[in-house]
Design an enzyme around this catalytic site. Structure first.
Site, PDB file in Angstrom:
ATOM      1  N   LYS A  13       0.834  -1.209   0.000  1.00  0.00           N
ATOM      2  CA  LYS A  13       0.000   0.000   0.000  1.00  0.00           C
ATOM      3  C   LYS A  13       0.869   1.261   0.000  1.00  0.00           C
ATOM      4  CE  LYS A  13      -1.996  -1.169   3.885  1.00  0.00           C
ATOM      5  NZ  LYS A  13      -1.264  -2.418   4.169  1.00  0.00           N
ATOM      6  N   ARG A  88      -9.755   0.664   8.872  1.00  0.00           N
ATOM      7  CA  ARG A  88      -9.354  -0.702   9.211  1.00  0.00           C
ATOM      8  C   ARG A  88     -10.411  -1.439  10.008  1.00  0.00           C
ATOM      9  NH1 ARG A  88      -3.454   0.133   8.902  1.00  0.00           N
ATOM     10  NH2 ARG A  88      -2.412  -1.824   9.348  1.00  0.00           N
ATOM     11  N   ARG A 127      11.923  -5.824   4.900  1.00  0.00           N
ATOM     12  CA  ARG A 127      11.735  -4.368   4.763  1.00  0.00           C
ATOM     13  C   ARG A 127      12.678  -3.598   5.694  1.00  0.00           C
ATOM     14  NH1 ARG A 127       5.923  -1.738   5.467  1.00  0.00           N
ATOM     15  NH2 ARG A 127       5.967  -2.842   7.432  1.00  0.00           N
ATOM     16  N   ARG A 160      11.405  -1.897  11.152  1.00  0.00           N
ATOM     17  CA  ARG A 160      10.290  -1.543  12.020  1.00  0.00           C
ATOM     18  C   ARG A 160      10.129  -2.582  13.123  1.00  0.00           C
ATOM     19  NH1 ARG A 160       5.169   0.182   8.341  1.00  0.00           N
ATOM     20  NH2 ARG A 160       4.080  -1.152   9.825  1.00  0.00           N
ATOM     21  N   ARG A 171      -0.434  -9.400  13.104  1.00  0.00           N
ATOM     22  CA  ARG A 171      -1.023  -8.335  12.277  1.00  0.00           C
ATOM     23  C   ARG A 171      -1.889  -8.943  11.177  1.00  0.00           C
ATOM     24  NH1 ARG A 171       4.254  -5.354  10.607  1.00  0.00           N
ATOM     25  NH2 ARG A 171       2.919  -4.142   9.211  1.00  0.00           N
TER      26      ARG A 171
END
Ligand code: AP5
Length: 215
Positions: A13, A88, A127, A160, A171
């Site tokens: 996203k 969400r 990431r 992160r 998640r």
């Protein structure tokens, strides 16, 4: 034009939203970025939100709606907003309708990036991002030229806290339980939902997303 970029954690996203925003001159509104900014500044809201983010849980709707409402007050004359990571929950979707009504805007549709769970876990474990300029890399698919260093500004790249495998699995579960029902809610309210295969190269996906938006 206001659109929602929807998808599981790590579906792309942020990556796609950034490019769409540049191309169409729109604002990308990421509630995750707003929260991380509050965490970085150490505000009371950031300190409270961090507990939920680190555990892979959702932050309270009231907190999120306060953040989004503030940004949207400034958007009356803009070229439109790309919502990234918001709404969400169904209550957030209901509230977004009211927020858009208040500023005289409408939602054009939902773009759903569809990516398999194993690919998500791989992407998020790879990431890394720049705490200084916000550039995002991937150790497998888009590594920086010099390991650990941002190509754009030279700062040291970080991972992160919520990208550890256990938190990513949580998640994903939260996404299935609390966030996926938002898609059905939009379909039931006659908002167009376009599903785009997100298991492909970044450029190919971007071409498809732009095509949907210019149809
Ligand atoms: P948030 O920051 O919104 O995280 P997320 O939705 O989990 O999404 P991500 O940012 O992890 O992934 P992305 O889809 O943007 O993927 P990206 O483009 O970076 O939220 C974080 C937390 O904040 C939540 O868990 C919650 O606690 C809280 N929160 C936020 N909003 C909330 C809300 N509305 N309500 C309640 N709580 C909220 O890509 C991922 C990686 O893959 C990158 O390394 C990238 O380079 C790579 N990549 C991207 N595309 C491709 C591709 N096509 N091929 C290969 N690699 C790719």
């Amino acid at each position: 034009m206001n659109i929602i970029l929807f998808g599981a954690p790590g579906a792309g996203k942020g990556t796609q939203g950034e490019r769409l925003a540049d191309h169409f001159g729109m604002l990308k509104l990421s509630t995750g970025d707003l929260l991380r900014d509050a965490v970085k500044k150490g505000t009371p809201l950031g300190l409270e939100a961090r507990r939920f983010m680190d555990a892979g849980e959702l932050v309270a709707d009231s907190v999120i709606l306060g953040l989004v409402g503030e940004v949207m007050k400034q958007q009356k004359d803009g070229k439109g907003v790309i919502f990234d990571g918001f709404p969400r929950t169904v209550p957030q979707a209901e509230a977004l309708t009211r927020i858009l009504d208040d500023v005289g805007m409408k939602l054009a549709g939902v773009l759903l990036l569809d990516v398999a769970d194993d690919e998500i876990v791989r992407r998020l474990s790879g990431r890394v991002s720049c705490p200084s300029c916000g550039s995002v890399y991937n150790l497998y698919s888009d590594p920086p030229r010099v390991a650990g260093t941002c190509d754009r500004c030279g700062a040291t790249l970080t991972q992160r806290d919520d990208d550890k495998e256990n938190t990513v699995r949580r998640r994903l579960a939260v996404y299935r339980e609390q966030t996926e029902p938002v898609v059905a809610w939009y379909r039931a309210h006659d908002v167009p939902v376009h599903t785009v295969a997100g298991d492909r190269g970044v450029d190919e996906i971007q071409t498809d997303l732009r095509a949907v938006l210019t149809r």
